[in-house]
Design an enzyme around this catalytic site. Structure first.
Site, short mmCIF file in Angstrom:
data_model
loop_
_atom_site.label_atom_id
_atom_site.label_comp_id
_atom_site.label_asym_id
_atom_site.label_seq_id
_atom_site.Cartn_x
_atom_site.Cartn_y
_atom_site.Cartn_z
N GLU A 280 -108.42 63.92 28.49
CA GLU A 280 -109.08 65.07 29.75
C GLU A 280 -111.01 65.33 30.70
OE1 GLU A 280 -107.84 68.23 29.81
OE2 GLU A 280 -106.46 67.62 28.55
N GLU A 357 -102.20 63.87 36.22
CA GLU A 357 -101.47 63.57 35.09
C GLU A 357 -102.18 62.36 34.34
OE1 GLU A 357 -103.00 66.85 32.89
OE2 GLU A 357 -103.30 67.70 34.08
#
Length: 422
Positions: A280, A357
């Site tokens: 993250e 991602e």
């Protein structure tokens, strides 16, 4: 140049700018291929066969309902937009309050949004039944109803206010309304990026600071090392709704905080939590939020300019039962065009998202240096979240916002091979 041609030209220029942002800011190649070739993707490797079967069964039970809900919602929206039915409904709901154009827009949008939600509600309820059956949802039915009501109310209210502004502009500036609205749409995307963590997130979860301890210290240190200092580490009460595991980073600058699901805190060891948080933090360190905001702002501006072009096409307006973009009876048509535009944009957003991602996975691996913790964490996430290890290719291309679990594990193994090779 006519206003209609100008709107089309601006939509094209903004669309080209969006393509350039996507092309230049998407990391198309994230990791060099190791000597001997990339690690083969093996669906189900490292996960018990029973877990794989359960995940595939869950996906097979949920996927048809998701598609049916999408098709049904779009069909109902099309019927309301492309027949006089929607226009009549917009006028009828405002009649008790005098029938003014503003009431038609506000009440018409609210009623149409509610109608669209009610039509797909049985399929949403079926999806919740499936999630309960497989142990993924822990929500009581009253809490599920409350969540549906809150999300519907927020979406409908925001949409009603935005359409009110759109129709007001079209009435005040019949030739240039789309230009003002296009700029306003871009600004709203920027503002929404900042407001979402402090306005929307608290409507669904409560947050408490993670107590002082080694994990809190390590996570804050990890953020510092990543170059994205966080002000706090919070725990969200996700277990009220789900058994899924997750974490994320939200906010900007002085409001940035690391958020852990309480399920993650309870069920994962510290090294695997750090791996999730490292991922993250990767989104922050590589400015993925900026990329998303730029894409959103340019996409919204281009879409509104395209809307200006479409809503100047007389046959389309007649089909919807409206006379002009400033006619409140245009609301059903605008809602339908928004739904179609969102659907068309979905695979584009997701192909970019999958690459972002993957780069965040690389950041987590570089930051923690622990490929084994990353792989173990991915296997635990797959088991807890019932992630389909091998979704149909077309489904993954259209709806998949992340690489599959097996793809991410193969990526970590490639990273480890490159590390071992120096």
């Amino acid at each position: 140049m006519s206003a209609r041609r100008a709107a089309l030209l601006v939509a094209g220029v903004l669309g080209l700018a969006l393509v350039l942002v996507i092309a230049l800011r998407t990391p198309w190649t994230v990791l060099a291929e190791p000597t001997g070739g990339a690690t083969p993707v093996r669906p189900g490797a490292g996960v018990p066969a029973a877990v794989v079967d359960r995940a595939e069964s869950f996906a097979a039970a949920l996927r048809p309902a998701s598609l049916a809900s999408l098709v049904l919602g779009l069909t109902v929206s099309a019927v309301l937009a492309l027949t006089p039915l929607g226009a009549r409904l917009v006028r009828a709901v405002a009649r008790p309050l005098g029938g003014g154009w503003a009431w038609q827009v506000l009440l018409g949008t609210l009623v149409l949004s509610l109608l669209g939600r009610l039509v797909t509600l049985p399929l949403s309820a079926y999806g919740e039944v499936v999630r309960h059956r497989y142990g993924l949802s822990t929500r009581s039915w009253p809490l599920w109803g409350r969540d549906v009501a809150v999300s519907t109310a927020i979406d409908a209210a925001l949409t009603a206010v935005l359409l009110l502004a759109l129709v007001w502009l079209a009435r005040r500036a019949p030739r240039s309304w789309w230009a003002w609205a296009s700029g306003g749409a871009a600004v709203l995307v920027l503002v929404g990026t900042f407001l979402y963590p402090v306005v929307v997130e608290p409507a669904f979860n409560s947050f408490q600071p993670l107590p002082a301890g080694q994990l809190r210290t390590d996570l804050l240190a990890l953020a510092e090392e990543s170059g994205s200092p966080a002000e706090d580490v919070l725990v969200a009460d996700a277990s009220r709704r789900t058994t899924a595991l997750n974490a994320y980073v939200s906010g900007f600058g002085a409001t940035r905080r690391i958020v852990l699901y309480d399920t993650t805190l309870d069920r994962l060891p510290d090294a695997e939590i750090e791996s999730i948080v490292g991922h993250e933090l990767g989104h922050v360190a590589t400015d993925d939020y900026l990329t998303g905001t730029l894409m959103g702002a340019l996409g919204a501006a281009a879409a509104v300019a395209a809307l200006g072009w479409l809503l100047s096409w007389t046959p389309l307006l007649r089909r919807a039962g409206a006379e002009s973009p400033g006619d409140p009876r245009v609301v059903p048509l605008v809602l339908f065009l928004i739904a179609v535009g969102t659907l068309v944009a979905t695979p584009v957003q997701n192909v970019v998202s999958r690459h972002l991602e993957a780069r965040a996975d690389l950041h987590a691996l570089d930051l923690t240096g622990d490929a084994q913790a990353f792989i173990t964490m991915q296997n635990r996430l797959a088991a807890a979240n019932l992630s389909d290890p091998a979704p149909p290719a077309a489904w993954q291309w259209f709806f998949g916002s992340h690489p599959t679990g097996p793809q991410r594990i193969a990526f970590a193994q490639d990273w480890q091979r490159l590390e071992d090779a120096g």
